[in-house]
Design an enzyme around this catalytic site. Structure first.
Site, mmCIF file in Angstrom:
data_model
loop_
_atom_site.group_PDB
_atom_site.id
_atom_site.type_symbol
_atom_site.label_atom_id
_atom_site.label_comp_id
_atom_site.label_asym_id
_atom_site.label_seq_id
_atom_site.Cartn_x
_atom_site.Cartn_y
_atom_site.Cartn_z
ATOM 1 N N ASN A 1 0.931 -1.623 -0.334
ATOM 2 C CA ASN A 1 0.168 0.480 0.202
ATOM 3 C C ASN A 1 0.860 1.549 -0.218
ATOM 4 O O ASN A 1 1.302 1.318 0.912
ATOM 5 C CB ASN A 1 -0.758 -0.478 1.249
ATOM 6 C CG ASN A 1 -1.449 1.441 1.345
ATOM 7 O OD1 ASN A 1 -1.966 2.419 0.349
ATOM 8 N ND2 ASN A 1 -2.365 1.187 2.244
ATOM 9 N N LYS B 1 0.227 3.852 -0.289
ATOM 10 C CA LYS B 1 -0.320 5.000 0.676
ATOM 11 C C LYS B 1 -0.290 6.691 -0.194
ATOM 12 O O LYS B 1 -0.262 6.802 -1.740
ATOM 13 C CB LYS B 1 0.254 5.694 1.980
ATOM 14 C CG LYS B 1 -0.343 4.312 3.067
ATOM 15 C CD LYS B 1 -0.160 4.594 3.818
ATOM 16 C CE LYS B 1 0.074 2.964 4.764
ATOM 17 N NZ LYS B 1 0.039 3.937 6.215
ATOM 18 N N HIS C 1 -9.913 1.040 4.520
ATOM 19 C CA HIS C 1 -8.698 1.306 5.160
ATOM 20 C C HIS C 1 -8.518 1.820 6.545
ATOM 21 O O HIS C 1 -9.393 3.013 6.769
ATOM 22 C CB HIS C 1 -7.183 1.755 4.005
ATOM 23 C CG HIS C 1 -5.823 1.487 4.931
ATOM 24 N ND1 HIS C 1 -5.777 2.358 5.580
ATOM 25 C CD2 HIS C 1 -5.548 0.758 5.046
ATOM 26 C CE1 HIS C 1 -4.403 2.226 6.241
ATOM 27 N NE2 HIS C 1 -3.453 1.313 5.871
ATOM 28 N N GLU D 1 -7.136 4.011 7.863
ATOM 29 C CA GLU D 1 -7.161 5.701 7.562
ATOM 30 C C GLU D 1 -8.022 5.945 6.958
ATOM 31 O O GLU D 1 -8.697 7.892 7.085
ATOM 32 C CB GLU D 1 -5.899 5.872 6.424
ATOM 33 C CG GLU D 1 -4.425 5.584 7.669
ATOM 34 C CD GLU D 1 -3.417 5.307 6.777
ATOM 35 O OE1 GLU D 1 -3.404 5.359 5.612
ATOM 36 O OE2 GLU D 1 -2.168 4.730 7.345
ATOM 37 N N GLU E 1 -5.488 -5.897 10.479
ATOM 38 C CA GLU E 1 -4.795 -4.300 10.409
ATOM 39 C C GLU E 1 -5.262 -4.021 11.821
ATOM 40 O O GLU E 1 -5.934 -2.354 12.244
ATOM 41 C CB GLU E 1 -4.142 -3.056 9.430
ATOM 42 C CG GLU E 1 -4.449 -3.382 8.463
ATOM 43 C CD GLU E 1 -4.175 -2.684 7.249
ATOM 44 O OE1 GLU E 1 -2.624 -3.258 6.416
ATOM 45 O OE2 GLU E 1 -4.469 -1.426 6.696
ATOM 46 N N GLY F 1 1.619 1.848 10.606
ATOM 47 C CA GLY F 1 2.647 2.441 10.869
ATOM 48 C C GLY F 1 3.339 3.420 12.389
ATOM 49 O O GLY F 1 3.979 4.426 12.296
ATOM 50 N N SER G 1 3.214 -2.725 10.472
ATOM 51 C CA SER G 1 4.533 -2.179 10.993
ATOM 52 C C SER G 1 4.935 -3.461 10.446
ATOM 53 O O SER G 1 5.982 -4.458 10.951
ATOM 54 C CB SER G 1 4.511 -1.662 11.985
ATOM 55 O OG SER G 1 3.963 -0.969 12.189
HETATM 56 C C1 PEP Z 1 -1.096 0.006 5.608
HETATM 57 O O1 PEP Z 1 -1.037 0.623 5.258
HETATM 58 O O2 PEP Z 1 -1.910 -0.811 5.547
HETATM 59 C C2 PEP Z 1 -0.240 -0.315 6.401
HETATM 60 C C3 PEP Z 1 -0.311 -1.413 7.339
HETATM 61 O O3 PEP Z 1 1.180 0.110 7.042
HETATM 62 P P1 PEP Z 1 2.497 0.293 8.025
HETATM 63 O O4 PEP Z 1 3.378 -1.186 6.688
HETATM 64 O O5 PEP Z 1 3.468 1.210 7.322
HETATM 65 O O6 PEP Z 1 2.254 -0.208 9.042
#
Ligand code: PEP
Length: 243
Positions: free
Chosen positions: A9, A11, A95, A97, A164, A170, A202
């Site tokens: 992703n 982003k 997601h 976010e 998630e 993040g 992460s």
């Molecule tokens: C994500 O944006 O779905 C995600 C898992 O980000 P990160 O790996 O940076 O935590």
């Protein structure tokens, strides 16, 4: 045996030059990779160029969002049929976010999921709890509520589910393999043995193997580490089934 999926992703990162350089490095690193479906989910303006670059390769591509509406006066939105017209394979839906920063509720996420599926794309449905919800012992209730909003509307089909935890995205703080497995097992009971359930939050080259070793973890949704080709490739290699 379920095929693994490792999806990046991106982003809101990248530019035309850096995207193509990243794709070239990822493609070069994928040589000999087996049993893992890899994909990158990229910002809307780059979809056409990324699609052209990846044509004929084994790296799939997808979008990070779509509109729940088919067409009309929805300034700034992108419909499922527009994405499908470009051959978009995956689309991330719900997601955290989007839920937190853009106010997407369960009903909107379910409508987006249904729109993606109806247009022939594979939704990657994200579910996850906040730290407060985990601390309150509500993790399972929250992820089931998010999942059931979709399942009361349409069948899960060949969609992909991504657990998630919001507190792990993040932040550099990853769920332990056991924490991930516990939630994945609960989700598995709802979506069945065939569904792929990814972990996201992460994931790095250094922790991917232990998370992917869990029986109900079928790969990862990768944010930050998907922007570094060597890290993304190392994570995809960690997802290859042993033996
Ligand atoms: C994500 O944006 O779905 C995600 C898992 O980000 P990160 O790996 O940076 O935590």
């Amino acid at each position: 045996m379920r095929d693994r999926v490792v999806a990046g992703n991106w982003k809101m990162h990248g530019n035309r030059a850096s995207n193509l350089a990243l794709l070239d490095s990822v493609l070069a690193g994928m040589d000999g990779l087996q049993g893992v479906e890899c994909a990158v989910c990229v910002p809307f303006p780059y979809l056409g160029e990324v699609a052209a670059r990846l044509k004929g390769s084994s790296l799939a591509w997808g979008a990070q969002n779509l509109s729940e509406h088919a067409q009309g006066a929805y300034t700034g939105e992108v419909s499922a049929s527009m994405l499908a017209e470009f051959g978009c394979h995956f689309v991330i839906v719900g997601h955290s976010e989007r839920r937190q920063l853009f106010g997407e509720n369960d009903a909107a996420v379910a409508a987006k999921f249904a729109a993606a599926q109806a247009a022939g794309m594979i939704p990657i449905l994200c579910v996850g709890e906040t730290l407060e919800e985990r601390d309150a012992g509500s993790t399972e209730r929250i992820v089931m509520r998010q999942l059931d909003a979709v399942l009361t509307r349409v069948k899960f089909g060949s969609a992909v589910l991504a657990y998630e935890p919001v507190w792990a995205i993040g932040t550099g703080r990853t769920a332990t393999p056991e924490q991930a497995q516990a939630v994945h097992a609960a989700l598995r009971r709802r979506v069945g043995e065939q569904a792929r359930i990814l972990y996201g939050g992460s994931v790095k080259a250094s922790n991917a193997a232990e998370i992917f070793a869990m029986p109900d973890v079928d790969g990862g949704l990768i944010g930050g580490a998907s922007l570094v080709a060597a890290d993304f490739i190392a994570i995809a290699r960690a997802a290859q089934r042993k033996g």
